[in-house]
Design an enzyme around this catalytic site. Structure first.
Site, mmCIF file in Angstrom:
data_model
loop_
_atom_site.group_PDB
_atom_site.id
_atom_site.type_symbol
_atom_site.label_atom_id
_atom_site.label_comp_id
_atom_site.label_asym_id
_atom_site.label_seq_id
_atom_site.Cartn_x
_atom_site.Cartn_y
_atom_site.Cartn_z
ATOM 1 N N ASN A 97 -6.101 -3.005 1.858
ATOM 2 C CA ASN A 97 -5.999 -4.457 1.977
ATOM 3 C C ASN A 97 -7.388 -5.049 2.064
ATOM 4 O O ASN A 97 -8.284 -4.470 2.682
ATOM 5 C CB ASN A 97 -5.217 -4.848 3.232
ATOM 6 C CG ASN A 97 -3.724 -4.661 3.074
ATOM 7 O OD1 ASN A 97 -3.210 -4.549 1.975
ATOM 8 N ND2 ASN A 97 -3.014 -4.629 4.187
ATOM 9 N N ARG B 88 0.830 -1.221 0.000
ATOM 10 C CA ARG B 88 0.000 0.000 0.000
ATOM 11 C C ARG B 88 0.855 1.258 0.000
ATOM 12 O O ARG B 88 0.611 2.188 -0.764
ATOM 13 C CB ARG B 88 -0.955 0.002 1.199
ATOM 14 C CG ARG B 88 -2.053 -1.045 1.093
ATOM 15 C CD ARG B 88 -2.930 -1.079 2.321
ATOM 16 N NE ARG B 88 -2.102 -1.361 3.495
ATOM 17 C CZ ARG B 88 -2.518 -1.251 4.752
ATOM 18 N NH1 ARG B 88 -3.743 -0.870 5.018
ATOM 19 N NH2 ARG B 88 -1.715 -1.530 5.761
#
Length: 90
Positions: free
Chosen positions: A36, A18
């Site tokens: 996620n 990320r």
């Protein structure tokens, strides 16, 4: 401009996916978010022009150094006109 919903599968959690995605998105000027998923995938909503999106997708297929991307799915969606790119935490 186009909007893509991107699902990245593989070893993509716990490898700074990320954070790296945000860095690349900011560098390229891609807007949207990354988060996620509970099943181990990473979901990205991205908006950019076609050329920029192609470069971003190429990066997503590799990911950061410790990631192992096994597959990637992308679907065009409706433009949301995001203002920036964010990492969404649960």
């Amino acid at each position: 401009m186009k909007h893509l919903d991107i699902i990245v599968k593989g070893k993509v959690q716990g490898v700074f996916f990320r954070k790296s995605t945000k860095a690349v998105a900011d560098q390229l000027g891609v807007k949207g978010f990354v988060k996620n998923e509970g099943n181990g995938d990473v979901f990205i909503a991205a908006e950019a022009d076609t050329t920029t999106m192609d470069m971003f997708l190429d990066w997503c297929k590799e990911g950061p150094e410790d990631a192992t991307v096994t597959s990637i799915e992308s679907h065009e969606g409706e433009l949301k006109n995001y203002r920036n790119f964010e990492v969404v935490k649960k």
